[in-house]
Design an enzyme around this catalytic site. Structure first.
Site, short mmCIF file in Angstrom:
data_model
loop_
_atom_site.label_atom_id
_atom_site.label_comp_id
_atom_site.label_asym_id
_atom_site.label_seq_id
_atom_site.Cartn_x
_atom_site.Cartn_y
_atom_site.Cartn_z
N LYS A 116 0.82 -1.22 0.00
CA LYS A 116 0.00 0.00 0.00
C LYS A 116 0.85 1.27 0.00
O LYS A 116 0.48 2.26 -0.62
CB LYS A 116 -0.93 0.02 1.22
CG LYS A 116 -2.10 -0.95 1.15
CD LYS A 116 -3.02 -0.73 2.36
CE LYS A 116 -3.81 -1.96 2.75
NZ LYS A 116 -4.93 -2.30 1.93
N GLU A 200 -3.09 7.18 7.70
CA GLU A 200 -3.98 7.86 6.77
C GLU A 200 -5.00 8.68 7.52
O GLU A 200 -5.56 8.21 8.52
CB GLU A 200 -4.75 6.83 5.93
CG GLU A 200 -4.19 6.64 4.57
CD GLU A 200 -4.96 5.64 3.74
OE1 GLU A 200 -6.14 5.36 4.03
OE2 GLU A 200 -4.36 5.12 2.79
N HIS A 235 -15.06 -3.64 7.42
CA HIS A 235 -14.27 -3.41 6.21
C HIS A 235 -14.44 -4.51 5.16
O HIS A 235 -13.67 -4.61 4.22
CB HIS A 235 -12.77 -3.23 6.53
CG HIS A 235 -12.54 -2.24 7.63
ND1 HIS A 235 -12.96 -0.94 7.56
CD2 HIS A 235 -11.97 -2.38 8.85
CE1 HIS A 235 -12.64 -0.32 8.67
NE2 HIS A 235 -12.05 -1.17 9.48
N GLU A 275 -9.53 1.38 -6.15
CA GLU A 275 -10.43 1.69 -5.04
C GLU A 275 -10.19 3.10 -4.53
O GLU A 275 -9.04 3.48 -4.24
CB GLU A 275 -10.21 0.69 -3.89
CG GLU A 275 -10.60 -0.73 -4.24
CD GLU A 275 -10.62 -1.66 -3.02
OE1 GLU A 275 -11.34 -2.66 -3.07
OE2 GLU A 275 -9.92 -1.38 -2.02
N GLU A 293 -6.25 1.86 -2.90
CA GLU A 293 -5.40 0.77 -3.37
C GLU A 293 -5.94 0.23 -4.68
O GLU A 293 -7.06 0.56 -5.09
CB GLU A 293 -5.32 -0.36 -2.33
CG GLU A 293 -6.62 -1.07 -2.08
CD GLU A 293 -6.45 -2.31 -1.21
OE1 GLU A 293 -5.31 -2.72 -0.95
OE2 GLU A 293 -7.48 -2.86 -0.80
N ASN A 295 -6.73 -3.33 -6.79
CA ASN A 295 -6.81 -4.78 -6.77
C ASN A 295 -6.51 -5.29 -8.17
O ASN A 295 -7.23 -4.98 -9.12
CB ASN A 295 -8.19 -5.24 -6.30
CG ASN A 295 -8.40 -4.92 -4.84
OD1 ASN A 295 -7.47 -5.04 -4.04
ND2 ASN A 295 -9.59 -4.49 -4.48
N ARG A 297 -6.81 -7.90 -10.04
CA ARG A 297 -7.48 -9.18 -10.33
C ARG A 297 -8.94 -8.91 -10.64
O ARG A 297 -9.39 -7.76 -10.55
CB ARG A 297 -7.41 -10.08 -9.11
CG ARG A 297 -7.97 -9.37 -7.90
CD ARG A 297 -8.18 -10.27 -6.72
NE ARG A 297 -8.18 -9.56 -5.46
CZ ARG A 297 -9.22 -8.92 -4.93
NH1 ARG A 297 -10.37 -8.89 -5.54
NH2 ARG A 297 -9.12 -8.29 -3.78
P1 ADP Z 1 -7.94 -3.77 3.16
O1 ADP Z 1 -6.92 -3.86 2.04
O2 ADP Z 1 -7.46 -4.36 4.45
O3 ADP Z 1 -9.29 -4.26 2.76
P2 ADP Z 1 -8.48 -1.01 2.53
O4 ADP Z 1 -7.38 -0.03 2.50
O5 ADP Z 1 -8.98 -1.52 1.22
O6 ADP Z 1 -8.07 -2.22 3.48
O7 ADP Z 1 -9.71 -0.40 3.34
C1 ADP Z 1 -10.83 -1.16 3.66
C2 ADP Z 1 -12.00 -0.27 4.02
O8 ADP Z 1 -11.66 0.58 5.13
C3 ADP Z 1 -12.42 0.70 2.94
O9 ADP Z 1 -13.31 0.10 2.03
C4 ADP Z 1 -13.08 1.80 3.76
O10 ADP Z 1 -14.38 1.42 4.13
C5 ADP Z 1 -12.24 1.86 5.00
N1 ADP Z 1 -11.18 2.88 4.86
C6 ADP Z 1 -9.95 2.68 4.36
N2 ADP Z 1 -9.23 3.82 4.37
C7 ADP Z 1 -10.01 4.78 4.90
C8 ADP Z 1 -9.83 6.17 5.20
N3 ADP Z 1 -8.68 6.80 4.96
N4 ADP Z 1 -10.86 6.83 5.76
C9 ADP Z 1 -12.04 6.19 6.01
N5 ADP Z 1 -12.25 4.89 5.78
C10 ADP Z 1 -11.26 4.18 5.22
#
Ligand code: ADP
Length: 675
Positions: A116, A200, A235, A275, A293, A295, A297
């Site tokens: 990430k 973040e 999540h 995403e 991020e 994905n 795939r």
């Molecule tokens: P993972 O790879 O573990 O699934 P992600 O980075 O894709 O983690 O985040 C998963 C979820 O967490 C997102 O879909 C969102 O709902 C929440 N999220 C991630 N980053 C943020 C952020 N900076 N602020 C608010 N919610 C977030």
């Protein structure tokens, strides 16, 4: 040209890929672990190869076995599906080194987006907006705290190797930071072998909106609009839809442009997803979305994009992998209609969504909507893999109609044998905030009480249960001696959302059992009349119900004859049977015609009877204990630890003879990726 495709996956996604490959005239090779020998994906494929024992690390994650299976069957390409090895660049290299085509992006593209922190830096350099925060190399706790104070609170700590929400912590204020950091690092180290984290800013009223992109090896990249995956629990996505509610042309252009920039920055080929986290507090705006991020795939939720574009994403993946250019140009890809997907899981919403293993004694999916599934009646949900049962996907001219179609599709779904999140999904799709699209990622948590289905079976449900159960017994039964009198069976009806694993194994019981309504007697008179006595042990409330025609109530109950039964007591338990077939009862109550799905089965070891009744919104499971073995079970209940589900004991802490304090951990049970 790809003539034979090996699918390095299982479950619904393997079946989904086989479907398209077959339609394209491509032979398919399935792979399976020992527990999947008879799985649906194995049956659908042209050929199948065993790759090892049940644990994924010994089968679906074994690169060597998969490559060997491809070579031995003469496959020329491998599709990884999602999960397992789909985002493992070493798998891509191994496939290419063996002369096989990998149906997916290049190893380089996967590596570029794998971590990430590096991905964010690369995207920021390419001009894609990224969530403000810190993603540098200095991992010293003190410096991280300084960076955190600069980013501001609330913030998120994320593991750079993270996925599935693991290694992620929400920090509301500075004084909590150190504790959360320590636990995030610990979890990341354990789960991914990589303790590096990034910080973040937490985006308020967050919505998760992602863009489907597609690239080919000729330098073309297109997008296929967005998907909204805001409805999440811990999540994890629960409902996905396309297009995103409230999306304007201006914001869509800004987001899809950013997504294409992102894909081009890494020369992306095949299907990928960018995403974004979106601040939805004041509607969608073109300056309020940030890259989270990529994905690299096919996504679980790709069907909603297929619906709104009419494109088969797997077909495109196969064509592009074979070297063909993208079949359509950007201007030819049009968005029409609205599509929703719900994820149906074997899990228990009432027990904090704990995954549930067990036999799916009966599965009945709605007709006229797309259902992507890897299971059939009689299949097992094992503790080894993700407990996804099916994805139910609707498509209609607009959002309201797609929601309506989903609500009806869920009503027409019946899963008997394991507890599922079906009732939870049914409540969620008609929730006012979802219907009006006033949503952010916290919606489910905020309303969890209202969304958790209650076990509220009505007298009519209980009467139906007795009617169906009556069919399990008949007067000619040799159980018990009688002289002209009635043969009677005392049934203890305990209702629950579904049998937990422990019940289906006959070990324990978690049903809600209201004593005033759970013991009933079904008696069979010599003249064929069946009498149902509801709540018999409470005399003041007892009511007698007689069914008039014995025929229907005996073992022929399933042949479709009709009869009526009415309660002499309360009128609310009166119904007229119209027909019964294998899995459906039609009856009238107060002049209203209704249909209820059911399935019944006996436990092979205990002989306990189970009945699953599916009304419009709820699934009730009734459990009738086999009286012959009940006593033994009661005796063995002391000093016995009952696991809530099948799993692997990873660790036993104390040795025999050790004194332990109350509350001390005794063992660690691992099941379905949870400890
Ligand atoms: P993972 O790879 O573990 O699934 P992600 O980075 O894709 O983690 O985040 C998963 C979820 O967490 C997102 O879909 C969102 O709902 C929440 N999220 C991630 N980053 C943020 C952020 N900076 N602020 C608010 N919610 C977030």
């Amino acid at each position: 040209m790809i003539a034979k495709l090996l699918i390095a996956n299982r479950g619904e996604i393997a079946c989904r890929i086989i479907k398209t490959a077959t339609a394209m005239g491509i032979d398919t090779v399935a792979v399976y672990s020992d527990v999947d020998k008879h799985a649906r994906h194995v049956k659908l494929a042209t050929a199948a190869v065993r790759i090892g024992p049940a644990p994924a690390t010994q089968s679906y994650l074994r690169i060597d076995k998969l490559i060997q299976a491809a070579l031995q069957t003469g496959a020329d390409a491998i599709h990884p599906g999602y999960g397992f090895l789909s985002e493992n660049p070493d798998f891509v290299d191994a496939a290419n080194n063996a002369g096989l085509i990998f149906v997916g992006p290049s190893a380089d593209a996967i590596r570029a987006m794998g971590l990430k922190d590096a991905a964010k830096q690369r995207m920021a350099d390419a001009g894609v907006p990224v969530v403000p925060g810190y993603h540098g190399t200095d991992q010293d706790a003190k410096s991280l705290k300084t960076h955190a104070d600069k980013v501001g609170y609330p913030l998120l700590i994320k593991a750079r190797s993270g996925g599935g929400g693991k290694g992620m912590r929400f920090v509301t204020a500075g004084d909590e930071f150190n504790d959360h950091l320590a636990s995030a690092v610990r979890e990341a180290e354990n789960a991914f072998g990589d303790p590096v984290v990034l910080l973040e800013r937490y985006i308020p009223s967050p919505r998760h909106i992602e863009v489907q992109v597609f690239g080919d090896s000729h330098g073309n990249v297109v997008h296929m609009f967005e998907r909204d995956c805001t409805l999440q629990r811990r999540h994890q996505k629960v409902i996905e839809e396309a297009p995103a509610p409230g999306m304007s042309d201006e914001v869509r252009t800004a987001m899809t442009d950013a997504a294409i920039t992102a894909a081009k920055a890494i020369d992306y080929t095949s299907a990928g997803t960018i995403e974004f986290i979106v601040d939805g507090s004041a509607g969608l705006r073109s300056d309020c979305f940030w890259f989270m991020e990529m994905n690299t795939r096919l996504q679980v939720e790709h069907p909603v994009t297929e619906n709104i574009t009419g494109i088969d994403l797997v077909e495109w993946q196969i064509r592009v992998a074979a070297g063909e250019p993208l079949p359509l140009q950007q201007a030819e890809i049009k968005l029409h209609g609205h599509s929703l997907e719900t994820r149906l899981y074997a899990e228990d919403p009432a027990a904090d969504f704990l995954p549930v293993a067990g036999t799916l004694h009966h599965v009945d999916f709605p007709k006229n909507v797309r259902v992507d599934t890897g299971v059939e009646s009689g299949d097992e949900i094992t503790p080894f893999y993700d407990p996804l049962i099916a994805k139910i996907i609707t498509f209609a001219k607009d959002r309201r109609a797609a929601i309506q179609a989903m609500s009806s599709a869920l009503s027409n779904t019946h899963i008997a044998g394991t507890t599922t999140n079906l009732g939870f999904l049914s409540a969620l799709v008609v929730h006012e905030e979802f219907e009006s699209a006033k949503m952010d990622t916290g919606l489910i948590e905020r309303h969890s009480d209202a969304l958790l289905p209650r076990v509220t079976d009505t007298p009519v449900d209980r009467l139906l249960a007795c009617v169906v159960l009556a069919g399990l017994y008949n007067w000619n039964d040799k159980t018990g001696w009688r002289l002209w009198g009635e043969a009677s069976v005392r049934v203890k009806l305990c209702v629950s959302q579904g049998p937990s694993q422990s019940q289906s194994q006959g070990y324990g019981e978690r049903e809600s059992c209201n004593p005033s309504n759970c013991v009933h007697r079904i008696s069979f008179a010599p003249n064929g009349t069946v009498r149902l006595l509801l709540g018999e042990h409470d005399d003041t409330r007892a009511q007698e119900t007689s069914a008039q025609t014995g025929d229907v109530m005996d073992a022929n109950v399933e042949t479709g004859a009709s009869a009526s039964c009415a309660s002499n007591g309360r009128a609310d338990a009166s119904l007229t049977l119209q027909s019964i077939n294998d899995h459906e009862i039609t009856f009238t109550v107060d002049g209203e015609r209704r249909r209820v799905r059911y399935a019944k089965w006996a436990h092979p070891v205990t002989g306990d009877r189970h009945l699953s009744l599916k009304t419009a919104q709820q699934t009730h499971t009734y459990h009738v204990r086999n009286p012959l073995v009940a006593d033994q079970r009661a005796q063995s209940s002391t000093n016995t630890v009952t696991a809530p589900m099948t799993g692997v004991i990873r660790l036993v802490h104390p040795v025999a003879g050790t004194k332990v304090k109350a509350g001390a951990a005794l063992l660690v049970l691992e099941a379905m990726k949870m400890e």
